[in-house]
Design a protein around this motif. Structure first.
Motif, short mmCIF file in Angstrom:
data_model
loop_
_atom_site.label_atom_id
_atom_site.label_comp_id
_atom_site.label_asym_id
_atom_site.label_seq_id
_atom_site.Cartn_x
_atom_site.Cartn_y
_atom_site.Cartn_z
N ARG A 1 0.91 -1.04 0.06
CA ARG A 1 0.15 -0.01 0.07
C ARG A 1 1.06 1.16 -0.03
O ARG A 1 1.87 1.45 0.73
CB ARG A 1 -1.02 -0.22 1.18
CG ARG A 1 -1.89 -1.09 1.19
CD ARG A 1 -3.09 -0.96 1.97
NE ARG A 1 -2.82 -0.93 3.59
CZ ARG A 1 -2.86 -2.05 4.51
NH1 ARG A 1 -3.83 -2.93 4.10
NH2 ARG A 1 -2.72 -1.78 5.67
N ILE B 1 -5.03 5.67 -0.69
CA ILE B 1 -4.23 4.62 -0.67
C ILE B 1 -4.13 3.85 -2.17
O ILE B 1 -5.12 3.58 -2.60
CB ILE B 1 -4.44 3.62 0.56
CG1 ILE B 1 -4.19 4.29 1.92
CG2 ILE B 1 -3.50 2.22 0.33
CD1 ILE B 1 -4.56 3.75 2.95
N HIS B 2 -2.76 3.66 -2.52
CA HIS B 2 -2.92 2.89 -3.91
C HIS B 2 -2.14 1.63 -3.62
O HIS B 2 -1.26 1.50 -2.86
CB HIS B 2 -2.05 3.90 -4.78
CG HIS B 2 -1.79 3.24 -6.37
ND1 HIS B 2 -2.96 2.91 -7.14
CD2 HIS B 2 -0.68 2.73 -6.77
CE1 HIS B 2 -2.35 2.73 -8.08
NE2 HIS B 2 -1.21 2.41 -7.94
N LEU B 3 -2.78 0.43 -4.60
CA LEU B 3 -2.09 -0.82 -4.55
C LEU B 3 -1.46 -1.07 -5.96
O LEU B 3 -2.22 -1.42 -7.13
CB LEU B 3 -3.21 -1.72 -4.30
CG LEU B 3 -4.12 -1.46 -3.01
CD1 LEU B 3 -5.53 -2.39 -3.06
CD2 LEU B 3 -3.14 -1.60 -1.60
N SER C 1 -6.88 1.79 -6.49
CA SER C 1 -6.68 2.82 -5.52
C SER C 1 -8.23 2.91 -4.55
O SER C 1 -8.89 2.56 -5.02
CB SER C 1 -6.59 4.36 -5.94
OG SER C 1 -5.28 4.35 -6.68
N TYR C 2 -7.88 3.21 -3.26
CA TYR C 2 -9.21 3.14 -2.47
C TYR C 2 -10.16 4.06 -2.68
O TYR C 2 -11.40 3.97 -2.51
CB TYR C 2 -8.67 3.58 -0.97
CG TYR C 2 -8.30 2.26 -0.24
CD1 TYR C 2 -7.07 1.58 -0.73
CD2 TYR C 2 -8.86 2.13 1.08
CE1 TYR C 2 -6.38 0.61 0.16
CE2 TYR C 2 -8.23 0.90 1.58
CZ TYR C 2 -7.45 0.00 1.15
OH TYR C 2 -6.85 -0.96 1.83
N THR D 1 -10.21 4.16 4.27
CA THR D 1 -9.28 5.22 4.93
C THR D 1 -10.32 6.03 5.89
O THR D 1 -9.95 6.90 6.75
CB THR D 1 -8.93 6.13 3.79
OG1 THR D 1 -9.85 6.89 3.22
CG2 THR D 1 -8.18 5.44 3.07
N ILE E 1 -7.09 -0.52 7.54
CA ILE E 1 -5.52 0.09 7.25
C ILE E 1 -5.00 0.20 8.83
O ILE E 1 -5.55 -0.02 9.65
CB ILE E 1 -5.87 1.08 6.39
CG1 ILE E 1 -6.50 2.38 7.31
CG2 ILE E 1 -6.37 1.09 5.08
CD1 ILE E 1 -6.42 3.71 6.79
N GLU F 1 -1.07 4.78 8.63
CA GLU F 1 -1.64 5.11 7.15
C GLU F 1 -2.88 6.08 7.39
O GLU F 1 -2.91 6.89 6.65
CB GLU F 1 -2.13 3.92 6.45
CG GLU F 1 -0.99 2.86 6.28
CD GLU F 1 -1.44 1.61 5.68
OE1 GLU F 1 -1.13 1.14 4.66
OE2 GLU F 1 -2.26 0.80 6.32
#
Length: 245
Positions: free
Chosen positions: A19, A31-33, A39-40, A85, A113, A117
């Motif tokens: 993440r 948050i990016h995967l 992304s979230y 988030t 999370i 974060e």
């Protein structure tokens, strides 16, 4: 967003998915995967997407449908699919503060999370810096307990897989904010939307940022009435579904 098959899913998720905190086009973070390129929230703007989909076309619309008069809607129960988030919870809290509406909010998340974060999300600074403490408290609350965030706002965070939701006629509104169909199609299935249909009260509403034909078909198959709406900036359309009686 269990060593049964679900336990294996959790192990794979934690081992593979890194993440990263990134900034979206409206200045707000998400948050990016990178492994999934997912992304979230929308890279076009996390905050503006959340307000457009879940407040304007969700909460405000649900309240307008419940009114039937000039009196304010006093209370509403909301289920969020993908607490993530905490952005959607936070902006809903701010709306309730402005209108003095009572909200019973349940946020479901299978993979919470980390606190570190959460504290890197800049939503209070971008929206309402006076509520920084509230945003922090949301993430500090224990899971699976009803917590009083303010006099008119309760928050229950449930650590749960979406397919295990068994609520019946409990919610007026669902924020459906799962990861996209491209990476997790199982979260957008007929089975999931049947569970969502059951969880809603009569005339309850579900809103989501997505607008794929297969998703609309799954909603219709579950019994919903479905409409396409203009999407948030960067996205052409979104869906709103109603449990009409």
């Amino acid at each position: 967003m269990w060593r049964t098959n679900s336990e294996n899913q959790e192990i794979v998720y934690k081992l593979i998915l890194i993440r990263e905190i990134i900034k979206t086009n409206d200045g707000s973070t998400t948050i990016h995967l990178p492994e999934w390129n997912e992304s979230y929230h929308s890279k076009h703007g996390a905050i503006q997407e959340a307000y457009h989909v879940f407040i304007k076309n969700g909460l405000c619309f649900a309240n307008s449908q419940k009114l039937g008069s000039l009196f304010k809607v006093k209370s509403i129960a909301i289920l969020e699919i993908g607490f993530g988030t905490g952005l959607n919870t936070f902006i809903t809290f701010l709306e309730a503060k402005k209108t003095n509406q009572t909200i019973d909010y349940v946020g479901v998340e299978a993979y919470p999370i980390e606190m570190e974060e959460a504290m890197e999300m800049n939503y209070p600074n971008e929206i309402d810096v006076s509520e920084t403490t509230v945003f922090k408290k949301m993430h500090e609350f224990n899971w699976d307990l009803k917590n009083q965030l303010s006099d008119n706002f309760t928050l229950t965070k449930r650590k749960q897989f979406f397919q295990d939701i068994k609520d019946e006629a409990s919610f007026d509104l669902i924020y459906f904010d799962a990861f996209g169909f491209r990476v997790q199609p199982e979260l957008w299935s007929d089975t999931i939307f049947v569970a969502m249909f059951k969880a809603l009260k009569p005339n309850g509403i579900l809103v989501t940022y997505a607008c794929r034909t297969s998703i609309k078909k799954a909603m219709l198959s579950a019994g919903f009435s479905v409409e396409k709406l203009p999407g948030a900036p960067g996205k052409r359309e979104m869906l709103r579904a109603t449990k009409a009686f």
